[in-house]
Design a protein around this motif. Structure first.
Motif, PDB file in Angstrom:
ATOM      1  N   ILE A  55      51.512  63.777  50.370  1.00  0.00           N
ATOM      2  CA  ILE A  55      51.269  64.542  51.587  1.00  0.00           C
ATOM      3  C   ILE A  55      50.717  65.889  51.142  1.00  0.00           C
ATOM      4  O   ILE A  55      51.274  66.527  50.241  1.00  0.00           O
ATOM      5  N   LEU A  56      49.634  66.312  51.762  1.00  0.00           N
ATOM      6  CA  LEU A  56      49.054  67.618  51.472  1.00  0.00           C
ATOM      7  C   LEU A  56      49.564  68.606  52.510  1.00  0.00           C
ATOM      8  O   LEU A  56      49.396  68.402  53.712  1.00  0.00           O
ATOM      9  N   ILE A  57      50.213  69.639  52.043  1.00  0.00           N
ATOM     10  CA  ILE A  57      50.682  70.707  52.921  1.00  0.00           C
ATOM     11  C   ILE A  57      49.695  71.855  52.727  1.00  0.00           C
ATOM     12  O   ILE A  57      49.660  72.469  51.659  1.00  0.00           O
ATOM     13  N   GLU A  58      48.894  72.115  53.742  1.00  0.00           N
ATOM     14  CA  GLU A  58      47.873  73.156  53.628  1.00  0.00           C
ATOM     15  C   GLU A  58      48.309  74.438  54.321  1.00  0.00           C
ATOM     16  O   GLU A  58      48.924  74.400  55.376  1.00  0.00           O
ATOM     17  N   ASN A  62      53.222  81.905  53.147  1.00  0.00           N
ATOM     18  CA  ASN A  62      52.470  82.739  52.213  1.00  0.00           C
ATOM     19  C   ASN A  62      51.076  82.184  51.925  1.00  0.00           C
ATOM     20  O   ASN A  62      50.508  82.424  50.872  1.00  0.00           O
ATOM     21  N   HIS A  63      50.569  81.373  52.855  1.00  0.00           N
ATOM     22  CA  HIS A  63      49.206  80.818  52.793  1.00  0.00           C
ATOM     23  C   HIS A  63      48.955  79.989  51.542  1.00  0.00           C
ATOM     24  O   HIS A  63      47.862  79.989  50.984  1.00  0.00           O
ATOM     25  N   LYS A  64      49.976  79.261  51.100  1.00  0.00           N
ATOM     26  CA  LYS A  64      49.850  78.400  49.929  1.00  0.00           C
ATOM     27  C   LYS A  64      49.683  76.955  50.378  1.00  0.00           C
ATOM     28  O   LYS A  64      50.099  76.580  51.459  1.00  0.00           O
ATOM     29  N   SER A  65      49.099  76.167  49.507  1.00  0.00           N
ATOM     30  CA  SER A  65      48.994  74.730  49.729  1.00  0.00           C
ATOM     31  C   SER A  65      49.707  74.024  48.585  1.00  0.00           C
ATOM     32  O   SER A  65      49.841  74.572  47.493  1.00  0.00           O
ATOM     33  N   ARG A  66      50.176  72.809  48.863  1.00  0.00           N
ATOM     34  CA  ARG A  66      50.863  72.037  47.824  1.00  0.00           C
ATOM     35  C   ARG A  66      50.824  70.562  48.202  1.00  0.00           C
ATOM     36  O   ARG A  66      50.459  70.206  49.322  1.00  0.00           O
ATOM     37  N   ILE A  67      51.203  69.719  47.259  1.00  0.00           N
ATOM     38  CA  ILE A  67      51.333  68.296  47.558  1.00  0.00           C
ATOM     39  C   ILE A  67      52.780  67.879  47.328  1.00  0.00           C
ATOM     40  O   ILE A  67      53.488  68.460  46.513  1.00  0.00           O
ATOM     41  N   VAL A  68      53.184  66.866  48.091  1.00  0.00           N
ATOM     42  CA  VAL A  68      54.526  66.306  47.998  1.00  0.00           C
ATOM     43  C   VAL A  68      54.374  64.789  47.939  1.00  0.00           C
ATOM     44  O   VAL A  68      53.581  64.219  48.705  1.00  0.00           O
ATOM     45  N   PRO A  69      55.091  64.123  47.044  1.00  0.00           N
ATOM     46  CA  PRO A  69      55.012  62.663  47.009  1.00  0.00           C
ATOM     47  C   PRO A  69      55.401  62.047  48.362  1.00  0.00           C
ATOM     48  O   PRO A  69      56.253  62.581  49.083  1.00  0.00           O
ATOM     49  N   LEU A  70      54.773  60.932  48.688  1.00  0.00           N
ATOM     50  CA  LEU A  70      55.029  60.227  49.946  1.00  0.00           C
ATOM     51  C   LEU A  70      56.027  59.108  49.682  1.00  0.00           C
ATOM     52  O   LEU A  70      55.706  58.101  49.051  1.00  0.00           O
ATOM     53  N   ALA A  71      57.248  59.294  50.163  1.00  0.00           N
ATOM     54  CA  ALA A  71      58.313  58.305  49.986  1.00  0.00           C
ATOM     55  C   ALA A  71      57.963  57.017  50.737  1.00  0.00           C
ATOM     56  O   ALA A  71      57.299  57.045  51.773  1.00  0.00           O
ATOM     57  N   MET A 150      57.289  71.571  44.843  1.00  0.00           N
ATOM     58  CA  MET A 150      57.335  70.735  46.055  1.00  0.00           C
ATOM     59  C   MET A 150      57.812  71.517  47.272  1.00  0.00           C
ATOM     60  O   MET A 150      57.364  71.270  48.383  1.00  0.00           O
ATOM     61  N   LEU A 151      58.727  72.465  47.053  1.00  0.00           N
ATOM     62  CA  LEU A 151      59.234  73.264  48.166  1.00  0.00           C
ATOM     63  C   LEU A 151      58.310  74.420  48.519  1.00  0.00           C
ATOM     64  O   LEU A 151      58.447  75.037  49.569  1.00  0.00           O
ATOM     65  N   GLY A 152      57.382  74.740  47.617  1.00  0.00           N
ATOM     66  CA  GLY A 152      56.450  75.826  47.876  1.00  0.00           C
ATOM     67  C   GLY A 152      57.041  77.201  47.663  1.00  0.00           C
ATOM     68  O   GLY A 152      56.582  78.171  48.248  1.00  0.00           O
ATOM     69  N   HIS A 153      58.062  77.287  46.800  1.00  0.00           N
ATOM     70  CA  HIS A 153      58.662  78.583  46.491  1.00  0.00           C
ATOM     71  C   HIS A 153      57.787  79.331  45.490  1.00  0.00           C
ATOM     72  O   HIS A 153      57.271  78.734  44.550  1.00  0.00           O
ATOM     73  N   SER A 154      57.659  80.630  45.670  1.00  0.00           N
ATOM     74  CA  SER A 154      56.822  81.409  44.763  1.00  0.00           C
ATOM     75  C   SER A 154      57.544  81.763  43.468  1.00  0.00           C
ATOM     76  O   SER A 154      56.915  82.011  42.450  1.00  0.00           O
ATOM     77  N   ASP A 155      58.874  81.797  43.490  1.00  0.00           N
ATOM     78  CA  ASP A 155      59.626  82.049  42.266  1.00  0.00           C
ATOM     79  C   ASP A 155      60.904  81.210  42.275  1.00  0.00           C
ATOM     80  O   ASP A 155      61.220  80.533  43.238  1.00  0.00           O
ATOM     81  N   TYR A 156      61.637  81.306  41.182  1.00  0.00           N
ATOM     82  CA  TYR A 156      62.831  80.473  41.018  1.00  0.00           C
ATOM     83  C   TYR A 156      64.065  80.954  41.757  1.00  0.00           C
ATOM     84  O   TYR A 156      65.028  80.223  41.884  1.00  0.00           O
ATOM     85  N   ASP A 180      63.759  58.587  47.340  1.00  0.00           N
ATOM     86  CA  ASP A 180      62.912  57.498  46.864  1.00  0.00           C
ATOM     87  C   ASP A 180      62.625  57.675  45.364  1.00  0.00           C
ATOM     88  O   ASP A 180      62.507  58.801  44.868  1.00  0.00           O
ATOM     89  N   ASP A 181      62.477  56.570  44.659  1.00  0.00           N
ATOM     90  CA  ASP A 181      62.182  56.600  43.225  1.00  0.00           C
ATOM     91  C   ASP A 181      60.859  57.298  42.901  1.00  0.00           C
ATOM     92  O   ASP A 181      60.650  57.717  41.758  1.00  0.00           O
ATOM     93  N   ILE A 182      59.974  57.433  43.864  1.00  0.00           N
ATOM     94  CA  ILE A 182      58.684  58.081  43.627  1.00  0.00           C
ATOM     95  C   ILE A 182      58.872  59.510  43.102  1.00  0.00           C
ATOM     96  O   ILE A 182      58.046  60.022  42.354  1.00  0.00           O
ATOM     97  N   PHE A 183      59.984  60.124  43.426  1.00  0.00           N
ATOM     98  CA  PHE A 183      60.247  61.492  42.987  1.00  0.00           C
ATOM     99  C   PHE A 183      60.701  61.567  41.525  1.00  0.00           C
ATOM    100  O   PHE A 183      60.735  62.639  40.941  1.00  0.00           O
ATOM    101  N   PHE A 184      61.036  60.427  40.960  1.00  0.00           N
ATOM    102  CA  PHE A 184      61.605  60.417  39.618  1.00  0.00           C
ATOM    103  C   PHE A 184      60.778  59.605  38.622  1.00  0.00           C
ATOM    104  O   PHE A 184      61.233  59.324  37.536  1.00  0.00           O
ATOM    105  N   ARG A 185      59.555  59.245  39.016  1.00  0.00           N
ATOM    106  CA  ARG A 185      58.677  58.514  38.099  1.00  0.00           C
ATOM    107  C   ARG A 185      58.266  59.425  36.946  1.00  0.00           C
ATOM    108  O   ARG A 185      58.027  60.615  37.152  1.00  0.00           O
ATOM    109  N   GLN A 186      58.164  58.834  35.790  1.00  0.00           N
ATOM    110  CA  GLN A 186      57.706  59.587  34.624  1.00  0.00           C
ATOM    111  C   GLN A 186      56.199  59.768  34.704  1.00  0.00           C
ATOM    112  O   GLN A 186      55.473  58.830  35.007  1.00  0.00           O
TER     113      GLN A 186
END
Length: 188
Positions: A55-58, A62-71, A150-156, A180-186
């Protein structure tokens, strides 16, 4: 959230109706994707990449974009929901009941009010699903850097708050929601 609470959420909606599928999509975009309310509201059909499983989060916070695996289960809900709405090809992914406009925050607020009433899960709110995603990811063995991305955080700083919660769930051997296992694939 615990597995039994998520099961209670899922049982509220019929996955054989357009609105039931719409609501399952809303819930699982937050729960299985870690999306914020405003990100769910702003999603477009084109943001779901079925062939690459993401999933593309545009233009998020803070006007950032990111991708998240699709379960996998979310993929099924979204495909089924889109099949129902095929006659109404809109840009927005999630539509209001009348099918002519994208949902807004009031739709989410009313939906979560009804879910709390129907399930008895009083602490339920949209951000709890995002918290559940983060904690479940860490309990499942996920990487803190990937979670931050994945969460779109700017720092830790914010992301690290979830480490303490995840450790507490591990110590209690709690029956937390499993991602879903998609989050833990190597990555190769």
């Amino acid at each position: 959230m615990y597995i039994h609470e998520v099961q209670a959420l899922d049982q509220v909606f019929l996955n054989s109706t357009e609105m039931g599928l719409r609501n399952l999509c809303i819930i699982h975009l937050m729960l299985d994707g870690g999306l914020r309310s405003e990100e769910v509201i702003g999603l477009k059909v084109k943001d779901i990449c079925f062939d690459k499983d993401y999933i593309l989060i545009e233009d998020s916070k803070n006007h950032k974009s990111r991708i998240v695996p699709l379960a996998w289960n979310l993929r099924i809900y979204i495909r089924s929901y889109l099949d129902y709405r095929d006659a109404r090809p809109m840009n927005a992914l999630i539509l209001k009941t009348n099918g002519s406009d994208a949902i807004n925050y009031n739709v989410l607020k009313q939906l979560f009010f009804r879910i709390r009433k129907w399930t008895g899960v009083e602490r339920l709110h949209p951000h709890l699903l995002r918290h559940t995603f983060a904690v479940s990811y860490l309990v499942g063995g996920g990487n803190l850097e990937f979670l931050r991305d994945m969460l779109g955080h700017s720092d830790y700083t914010t992301t690290r708050d979830y480490v303490k919660m995840a450790n507490q769930y591990r110590m209690m051997d709690a029956d937390v929601y499993k991602l879903d296992d998609i989050f833990f694939r190597q990555i190769k």
